[in-house]
Design a protein around this motif. Structure first.
Motif, PDB file in Angstrom:
ATOM      1  N   UNK A  99      16.921  10.179 -15.214  1.00 17.03           N
ATOM      2  CA  UNK A  99      15.951   9.572 -14.287  1.00 17.03           C
ATOM      3  C   UNK A  99      15.287   8.349 -14.924  1.00 17.03           C
ATOM      4  N   UNK A 100      14.963   8.472 -16.211  1.00 10.98           N
ATOM      5  CA  UNK A 100      14.265   7.360 -16.872  1.00 10.98           C
ATOM      6  C   UNK A 100      15.165   6.128 -16.984  1.00 10.98           C
ATOM      7  N   UNK A 101      16.474   6.350 -16.851  1.00  9.60           N
ATOM      8  CA  UNK A 101      17.412   5.222 -16.921  1.00  9.60           C
ATOM      9  C   UNK A 101      17.808   4.722 -15.535  1.00  9.60           C
ATOM     10  N   UNK A 102      17.276   5.350 -14.498  1.00 17.38           N
ATOM     11  CA  UNK A 102      17.657   5.001 -13.127  1.00 17.38           C
ATOM     12  C   UNK A 102      16.427   4.640 -12.300  1.00 17.38           C
ATOM     13  N   UNK A 103      15.952   3.421 -12.427  1.00 19.99           N
ATOM     14  CA  UNK A 103      14.721   3.055 -11.700  1.00 19.99           C
ATOM     15  C   UNK A 103      14.815   3.290 -10.195  1.00 19.99           C
ATOM     16  N   UNK A 104      16.025   3.304  -9.664  1.00 24.09           N
ATOM     17  CA  UNK A 104      16.126   3.511  -8.213  1.00 24.09           C
ATOM     18  C   UNK A 104      15.648   4.905  -7.811  1.00 24.09           C
ATOM     19  N   UNK A 105      15.500   5.814  -8.783  1.00 25.52           N
ATOM     20  CA  UNK A 105      15.038   7.163  -8.450  1.00 25.52           C
ATOM     21  C   UNK A 105      13.505   7.263  -8.417  1.00 25.52           C
ATOM     22  N   UNK A 106      12.817   6.133  -8.698  1.00 24.82           N
ATOM     23  CA  UNK A 106      11.345   6.185  -8.838  1.00 24.82           C
ATOM     24  C   UNK A 106      10.662   6.770  -7.595  1.00 24.82           C
ATOM     25  N   UNK A 107      11.134   6.375  -6.410  1.00 25.70           N
ATOM     26  CA  UNK A 107      10.463   6.850  -5.200  1.00 25.70           C
ATOM     27  C   UNK A 107      10.665   8.360  -5.022  1.00 25.70           C
ATOM     28  N   UNK A 108      11.923   8.777  -5.112  1.00 26.06           N
ATOM     29  CA  UNK A 108      12.236  10.198  -4.897  1.00 26.06           C
ATOM     30  C   UNK A 108      11.545  11.093  -5.924  1.00 26.06           C
ATOM     31  N   UNK A 109      11.444  10.595  -7.160  1.00 27.81           N
ATOM     32  CA  UNK A 109      10.876  11.457  -8.204  1.00 27.81           C
ATOM     33  C   UNK A 109       9.384  11.698  -7.936  1.00 27.81           C
ATOM     34  N   UNK A 110       8.740  10.749  -7.247  1.00 26.14           N
ATOM     35  CA  UNK A 110       7.338  10.968  -6.877  1.00 26.14           C
ATOM     36  C   UNK A 110       7.237  12.140  -5.900  1.00 26.14           C
ATOM     37  N   UNK A 111       8.155  12.189  -4.949  1.00 27.30           N
ATOM     38  CA  UNK A 111       8.166  13.300  -3.985  1.00 27.30           C
ATOM     39  C   UNK A 111       8.489  14.612  -4.709  1.00 27.30           C
ATOM     40  N   UNK A 112       9.452  14.539  -5.624  1.00 25.22           N
ATOM     41  CA  UNK A 112       9.885  15.767  -6.297  1.00 25.22           C
ATOM     42  C   UNK A 112       8.781  16.330  -7.195  1.00 25.22           C
ATOM     43  N   UNK A 146       7.820   1.467  -2.554  1.00 21.99           N
ATOM     44  CA  UNK A 146       7.593   2.677  -1.747  1.00 21.99           C
ATOM     45  C   UNK A 146       7.142   3.856  -2.614  1.00 21.99           C
ATOM     46  N   UNK A 147       7.495   3.831  -3.898  1.00 22.51           N
ATOM     47  CA  UNK A 147       6.973   4.866  -4.800  1.00 22.51           C
ATOM     48  C   UNK A 147       5.454   4.707  -4.883  1.00 22.51           C
ATOM     49  N   UNK A 148       5.015   3.452  -4.972  1.00 20.37           N
ATOM     50  CA  UNK A 148       3.578   3.166  -5.013  1.00 20.37           C
ATOM     51  C   UNK A 148       2.930   3.536  -3.687  1.00 20.37           C
ATOM     52  N   UNK A 149       3.586   3.180  -2.600  1.00 17.33           N
ATOM     53  CA  UNK A 149       3.060   3.523  -1.271  1.00 17.33           C
ATOM     54  C   UNK A 149       2.869   5.038  -1.162  1.00 17.33           C
ATOM     55  N   UNK A 150       3.861   5.793  -1.644  1.00 13.57           N
ATOM     56  CA  UNK A 150       3.769   7.256  -1.575  1.00 13.57           C
ATOM     57  C   UNK A 150       2.558   7.743  -2.360  1.00 13.57           C
ATOM     58  N   UNK A 151       2.439   7.244  -3.592  1.00 20.65           N
ATOM     59  CA  UNK A 151       1.337   7.709  -4.450  1.00 20.65           C
ATOM     60  C   UNK A 151      -0.015   7.339  -3.840  1.00 20.65           C
ATOM     61  N   UNK A 152      -0.113   6.114  -3.331  1.00 22.89           N
ATOM     62  CA  UNK A 152      -1.386   5.664  -2.749  1.00 22.89           C
ATOM     63  C   UNK A 152      -1.741   6.418  -1.476  1.00 22.89           C
ATOM     64  N   UNK A 153      -0.745   6.986  -0.836  1.00 24.95           N
ATOM     65  CA  UNK A 153      -1.002   7.683   0.438  1.00 24.95           C
ATOM     66  C   UNK A 153      -1.458   9.124   0.238  1.00 24.95           C
ATOM     67  N   UNK A 154      -1.440   9.585  -1.001  1.00 23.60           N
ATOM     68  CA  UNK A 154      -1.826  10.979  -1.266  1.00 23.60           C
ATOM     69  C   UNK A 154      -3.342  11.102  -1.409  1.00 23.60           C
TER      70      UNK A 154
END
Ligand code: HDE
Length: 716
Positions: free
Chosen positions: A193-206, A455-463
């Motif tokens: 995950x740390x090598x795959x920035x594209x997973x940043x959004x999903x990992x916030x949900x997970x 969108x990872x930021x959007x997710x976090x800010x929406x919590x």
């Protein structure tokens, strides 16, 4: 756990009894698979009663051989699942957007079979793992089977199907020692995950409480990819699918999840089964976000990128129908295990988009069933059979069930008058959406897929603050289990791109610092790496918050199916039990009498009260709320049962509502009572006094009293 008051429940029971009796009343002799009646199923055939077993014992050999072959390969992902039958009904005709038959007529019920699953764990693993949940629905429509194979999280870890085996290898138990089971908290997962920035959004949900649901019945579902509706004039509309549970979307705490795993690793499976058996049928509304084709490029993200969602603030969800799950499977293996879903099972009126993740899935699912279900005829297994008539020229293969008659098995033919015929489009023949494609053959990713963080930021800010804290805690736990500091630091670098405070808090919990040097963010790049092409960008999102992304946004107030433990002992007051029971059951909650042993307690009025579970055999974590009815003698007895006090302590720790009809020293035995502000008890979800059922109902409707976490005063 039973709701004795439920009328539906007893109807269900009666039906079951009838079924059982019918089976029993038949002349059912034990036979071999060839139908030969068996006289002795207790002893194998031997040379003398102490002698060696004889090879000719066909009864023994058949029984053992069949047993030896009982297991089939489990699903490589989503191995642990639970499922139920039900139906779907559309609210109004969707003909403007799609010609799909099951979305036209509000009076029509389409049968469905729905399977929920965890992803990483093996078939026997715990239900409460921190994980994504699969949410697959098979619609048995009159035009053929349509499968909506989604998850309870609307985005995915990767953008391109070619990375899927890597992702799954990283999250599954590590190959050298097969540790850990059903958990992402280990080195290989976070390395990837740390090598795959594209997973940043999903990992916030997970890392949010979405990944530890209270119940499968209290989860949202998402189709994840953008699909396409096509109407009878051939006009296409992009569509995103949502399932919204009528009971609201709720999670448990991480401490609770871990304890549930020990106390009842079938917690979700049992909860779904029990709810359906008792007639409390889970329901979801199907929602769609409709995006006109002209708007394909309108957003600051690409609708073909599965790491992005379409915020409900931008495109509202239109509720178009309802799914009700009202029947448990008759046989787990035959149905839940053998069901074969496939995102490529579509019907006229629904089509794919070019999402590269979806495109890869279209190959994978049939391929995996060939291996898992043993050959090309898995569509003939009862649970997979369409209700629509099925005729084609596919023949033979392992375990073929159908006996195809006649001379021809090809098309065109004249010997059978051309039968089976191709269907004209007007006759329901499937025609693929004629999307224009004019492109070079390349291995590249679109520029429009490069923003991994907005969108990872959007997710976090929406919590809410509480949800943000849970995310911080989850990252701290998971990364805390990682042995390599380098991996932890690289992950903090990614989190820093999402939200600086988040990264700082997690770093402080780990006892390390957020690295100053900006990491090369995208490691998942081709050998001929062009930074221009692959360095992630951050666009300027058009919205800062989307309340729909927060679980604490809706679904409160409804206490139906909530499990309430009544802590009882001999001498419990009759009215105090009955009045509260009546009030809770009126709202659909399930009352469970928990007592010193599993038989009964004697009430103060001399009646016998049936106990549903003994303190010894159950645990606080499987309940949503606690009630101690009055009765001095009962309280005295409860004080002497350490587990009863533990129920209250742990219930408080997990922020659950607690009602005590009469305080005469019992609460003083707990860790929390002395610190409570006695004037504002109800704000803290602690209700003391007789006749307070409406306050308790309201408190259960709030799900949890998260403010208690600030103090974190209960040791374990
Ligand atoms: Fe799956 N996935 N998946 N997946 N998936 C499977 O199919 C696969 C993906 C999902 O209850 C497998 O029958 C690839 C996204 C669910 O039986 C397999 C890719 C989503 C289920 C497979 C994905 C899902 C599966 C394993 C990347 C959410 C359980 C057993 C391109 C939209 C279905 C099986 C059930 C199961 C492959 C990504 C959901 C191996 C290659 C994205 C709910 O075929």
């Amino acid at each position: 756990m039973k709701n004795e008051g439920s009328k539906k429940a007893s109807e269900n029971e009666k039906l079951k009894d009838l079924e059982r009796n019918r089976e029993i009343s038949k002349d059912q002799f034990l036979t071999t698979n060839q139908g030969v009646k068996i006289n002795d199923d207790q002893n194998s055939l031997k040379a003398g009663d102490r002698g060696a077993s004889l090879l000719e014992d066909f009864i023994l050999r058949e029984k053992i051989t069949h047993f030896d072959h009982e297991r089939i390969p489990e699903r490589i992902v989503h191995a642990r699942g639970s499922a139920a039958h039900g139906y779907f009904q559309v609210y109004e005709s969707m003909e403007k957007y799609t010609k799909a038959g099951f979305l036209q007529d509000p009076s029509k019920k389409t049968p469905v079979f729905t399977r929920f699953s965890t992803v990483a764990g093996f078939r026997g693993s715990t239900d409460l793992a921190r994980d994504v949940r699969g949410f697959s629905v098979k619609f048995y429509t009159e035009e053929g089977n349509y499968d909506l194979v989604g998850n309870n999280i609307p985005v995915f870890f990767i953008q391109d199907a070619i990375k899927f085996p890597d992702l799954i290898h990283a999250v599954k138990p590590e190959p050298h020692n097969e540790i850990p089971q059903a958990a992402s908290a280990h080195d290989t997962f976070w390395d990837f995950i740390s090598l795959m920035p594209e997973s940043a959004h999903m990992i916030m949900w997970a890392m949010s409480d979405r990944a530890i649901p209270r119940s499968l019945r209290m989860m949202e579902g998402f189709g994840v990819h953008t699909f396409r509706f096509v109407n009878k004039d051939g006009k296409g509309t992009f569509v995103k699918f949502h399932w919204k549970p009528l009971l609201g979307t709720h999670g448990v705490t991480w401490d609770e999840a871990q304890k549930i795993s020990g106390n009842d690793s079938d917690f979700h499976r049992r909860d779904l089964w029990d709810a359906i058996e008792s007639g409390q049928f889970p329901e979801w509304e199907l929602g769609v976000q409709l995006i006109p084709e002209e708007d394909e490029h309108k957003y600051d993200f690409d609708i073909l990128d599965a790491t992005k969602l379409v915020p409900e603030e931008l495109v509202p969800v239109k509720k178009i129908g309802k799914m009700v799950l009202n029947r448990n499977p008759d046989n787990f293996f035959a149905e839940t295990e053998q069901v074969a879903f496939h995102p490529g099972h579509i019907v006229p009126g629904i089509d794919f988009s070019n999402d590269p993740l979806l495109q890869g899935r279209l190959f994978s699912y049939t391929d995996t069933q060939l291996k898992r279900l043993g050959g090309p005829n898995f569509h003939e297994i009862p649970i997979n059979r369409p209700i629509a008539p099925m005729h084609n020229n596919q023949r033979d293969g392992h375990m073929r069930q159908e006996i195809n008659k006649g001379q021809t098995s090809y098309q065109p033919n004249s010997l059978r008058g051309g039968c089976p015929f191709q269907a004209k489009i007007a006759e329901g023949g499937f025609d693929s959406y004629p999307e224009k494609i004019d492109a070079k053959k390349v291995r590249e990713r679109s520029e429009s897929f490069k923003d991994h963080f907005s969108q990872a930021t959007l997710f976090y800010n929406s919590q809410t603050e509480v949800e943000q804290q849970h995310i911080i805690n989850a990252f701290s736990f998971e990364l805390g289990k990682v042995g390599e500091t380098e991996v932890q630091e690289r992950m903090l670098g990614l989190l820093n791109e999402v939200n600086k405070d988040l990264a700082k808090e997690v770093a402080s919990n780990l006892g390390i610092k957020v690295p100053k040097k900006k990491e090369q963010l995208n490691h998942g790049v081709p050998a001929d790496y062009d930074p221009e092409r692959y360095e992630p960008t951050k666009s300027n999102p058009s919205i800062e918050k989307d309340p729909a992304l927060s679980m604490m946004h809706n679904g409160f107030g409804n206490i139906a199916t909530r499990q309430v433990a009544f802590l009882c002992a001999d001498g419990v007051d009759d009215n105090s039990v009955n009045d509260m029971k009546k009030a809770l059951e009126k709202e659909g909650a399930m009352v469970n009498i928990v007592g010193p042993n599993s038989t009964e307690v004697k009430t103060a009025g001399g009646k016998s009260l049936k106990v549903d579970a003994a303190f010894r055999t159950t645990a606080s974590v499987v309940f949503d709320a606690f009630y101690v009815p009055s009765g001095e003698k009962a309280h005295k007895a409860l004080k002497k049962i350490p587990k009863a006090i533990h129920f209250l302590n742990e219930g408080y720790k997990h922020c659950k509502p607690i009602a005590v009809a009469q305080e005469n020293g019992l609460l003083e035995e707990t860790y929390f009572w002395k610190d409570l502000d006695k004037k504002n008890l109800e704000e803290d979800g602690v209700i003391v006094g007789e006749g307070k059922s409406s306050e308790f109902v309201k408190a259960i409707g709030k799900h949890r009293f998260w403010k208690r976490e600030e103090k974190d005063s209960i040791p374990a």
